[in-house]
Design an enzyme around this catalytic site. Structure first.
Site, PDB file in Angstrom:
ATOM      1  N   LEU A   6     -24.135   0.229  21.280  1.00  0.00           N
ATOM      2  CA  LEU A   6     -25.389  -0.625  21.768  1.00  0.00           C
ATOM      3  C   LEU A   6     -25.743  -1.538  20.688  1.00  0.00           C
ATOM      4  O   LEU A   6     -26.190  -0.905  19.586  1.00  0.00           O
ATOM      5  CB  LEU A   6     -26.357   0.337  22.522  1.00  0.00           C
ATOM      6  CG  LEU A   6     -27.560  -0.493  22.939  1.00  0.00           C
ATOM      7  CD1 LEU A   6     -27.254  -1.418  24.086  1.00  0.00           C
ATOM      8  CD2 LEU A   6     -28.803   0.353  23.033  1.00  0.00           C
TER       9      LEU A   6
ATOM     10  N   PRO B  14     -33.650  -0.354  15.395  1.00  0.00           N
ATOM     11  CA  PRO B  14     -32.861   0.911  15.905  1.00  0.00           C
ATOM     12  C   PRO B  14     -31.550   1.022  15.967  1.00  0.00           C
ATOM     13  O   PRO B  14     -31.048   2.162  15.500  1.00  0.00           O
ATOM     14  CB  PRO B  14     -33.556   0.927  17.240  1.00  0.00           C
ATOM     15  CG  PRO B  14     -33.642  -0.860  17.656  1.00  0.00           C
ATOM     16  CD  PRO B  14     -33.991  -1.298  16.165  1.00  0.00           C
ATOM     17  N   TYR B  15     -30.735   0.076  15.877  1.00  0.00           N
ATOM     18  CA  TYR B  15     -29.442  -0.133  15.797  1.00  0.00           C
ATOM     19  C   TYR B  15     -29.077   0.396  14.411  1.00  0.00           C
ATOM     20  O   TYR B  15     -28.065   1.238  14.139  1.00  0.00           O
ATOM     21  CB  TYR B  15     -28.920  -1.497  15.883  1.00  0.00           C
ATOM     22  CG  TYR B  15     -27.413  -1.539  15.767  1.00  0.00           C
ATOM     23  CD1 TYR B  15     -26.463  -1.165  16.480  1.00  0.00           C
ATOM     24  CD2 TYR B  15     -26.796  -2.458  14.650  1.00  0.00           C
ATOM     25  CE1 TYR B  15     -25.060  -1.373  16.626  1.00  0.00           C
ATOM     26  CE2 TYR B  15     -25.335  -2.393  14.416  1.00  0.00           C
ATOM     27  CZ  TYR B  15     -24.639  -1.848  15.413  1.00  0.00           C
ATOM     28  OH  TYR B  15     -23.293  -2.143  15.259  1.00  0.00           O
ATOM     29  N   VAL B  16     -29.811   0.001  13.269  1.00  0.00           N
ATOM     30  CA  VAL B  16     -29.363   0.331  11.926  1.00  0.00           C
ATOM     31  C   VAL B  16     -29.760   1.862  11.649  1.00  0.00           C
ATOM     32  O   VAL B  16     -29.067   2.527  11.179  1.00  0.00           O
ATOM     33  CB  VAL B  16     -30.209  -0.479  10.852  1.00  0.00           C
ATOM     34  CG1 VAL B  16     -30.348  -0.082   9.581  1.00  0.00           C
ATOM     35  CG2 VAL B  16     -29.872  -1.981  11.031  1.00  0.00           C
TER      36      VAL B  16
ATOM     37  N   LYS C 185     -26.980   3.751  13.296  1.00  0.00           N
ATOM     38  CA  LYS C 185     -25.628   3.644  12.567  1.00  0.00           C
ATOM     39  C   LYS C 185     -25.648   4.139  11.283  1.00  0.00           C
ATOM     40  O   LYS C 185     -24.831   4.959  10.844  1.00  0.00           O
ATOM     41  CB  LYS C 185     -25.276   2.231  12.699  1.00  0.00           C
ATOM     42  CG  LYS C 185     -24.696   1.533  14.172  1.00  0.00           C
ATOM     43  CD  LYS C 185     -23.703   2.198  14.320  1.00  0.00           C
ATOM     44  CE  LYS C 185     -23.045   1.568  15.607  1.00  0.00           C
ATOM     45  NZ  LYS C 185     -21.790   1.723  16.064  1.00  0.00           N
TER      46      LYS C 185
END
Length: 263
Positions: A98, A160-162, A165
């Site tokens: 995502l 939030p992606y970082v 991941k």
């Protein structure tokens, strides 16, 4: 064992989460070209079944499992379904992801949870199920987690992606260490900016990008283009196969920009 050119994954069963489009679909195609029987998951049954049928028409043994791997039960169940259909899972690539946007101060708890669910929790439970199958058979196996160069810090609008991941980097190393004596090799690939249909939608939705956004972006890059899904897929096949030897616990920056170097 020396890998055969063009047959690096012969007699292997390869499962790709999020394999019905983008980088995941490119990995499925590359694995099939390398001689594997392939299985893949996706949420869109129509697209997944069409891709499966196209692979079968080309002579590939292919299985599609409709699953939303953000749900741990479905993530685990997808592996179990592949074991039932093909007998085992030898290789796993976690490619479902995502990339929706959110800053530190603008991200809602719901958006944060979505990123963790898809970008961290999904590979955790899919990998756990695959490793259980490998250990039950006392067989070696390989896993590649698709991560991101942004895990090193990323842009402010990827908070939030970082976070998710970066967690996947730690998980990759932890699992690789835990299962090294099971002969299960687990590695990660930090891919850079890659041109896919999903990225095109993100660029238009969040950045009002024109139709030629990829060409424009590529002009400022060393290679004169964005990375392709096929670039990443070739690296995944290498890491899944015996060609990568004994390597485990590595998270490789797979990009044309050099992290930590400045002009």
């Amino acid at each position: 064992m020396t890998a055969r050119v063009g047959g690096e994954l012969t007699d292997k069963v390869v499962l790709v989460s999020g394999g019905s489009r983008g980088v995941g679909a490119a990995v499925v195609r590359a694995a099939a070209a390398a001689g594997a029987a392939v299985a893949f998951t996706g949420r869109d049954a129509t697209a997944g079944e069409a891709f499966r049928d196209a692979l079968r028409a080309d002579g590939t043994e292919a299985v599609f499992v409709r699953a939303d791997v953000a749900d741990p039960a479905q993530a685990t169940g997808s592996v179990e379904a592949v074991v039932e259909a093909l007998g085992r899972v030898d290789c796993l690539c976690n490619a479902a992801g995502l990339t929706s946007r959110g800053t530190l101060t603008g991200t809602t708890p719901e958006l944060f949870d979505e990123h963790v669910a898809i970008n961290l929790r999904a590979p955790f439970f899919t990998m756990a199920a695959a490793v259980r199958d490998m250990r039950a058979r006392r067989a070696p196996g390989t896993v590649v987690n698709i991560i991101s160069m942004s895990a090193h810090g990323g842009q402010p609008y990827l908070a939030p992606y970082v976070a998710a991941k970066a967690g996947l980097i730690g998980l990759t190393k932890n699992a690789a260490h835990a299962h090294r004596f099971d002969r299960i090799r687990i590695n990660g690939l930090n891919i850079g900016w890659t041109e896919t249909e999903g990225e095109a939608l993100v660029q238009k939705q969040f950045h009002d990008a024109p139709d030629d956004w990829a060409e424009r972006a590529g002009r400022g890059l060393p290679a004169g283009r964005l990375a392709s899904a096929q670039d990443a897929a070739a690296a995944v096949v290498f890491l899944l196969s015996d060609a990568s030897g004994v390597v485990t616990g590595s998270v490789i920056d797979w990009d044309q920009q050099v992290r930590g170097a400045y002009d």
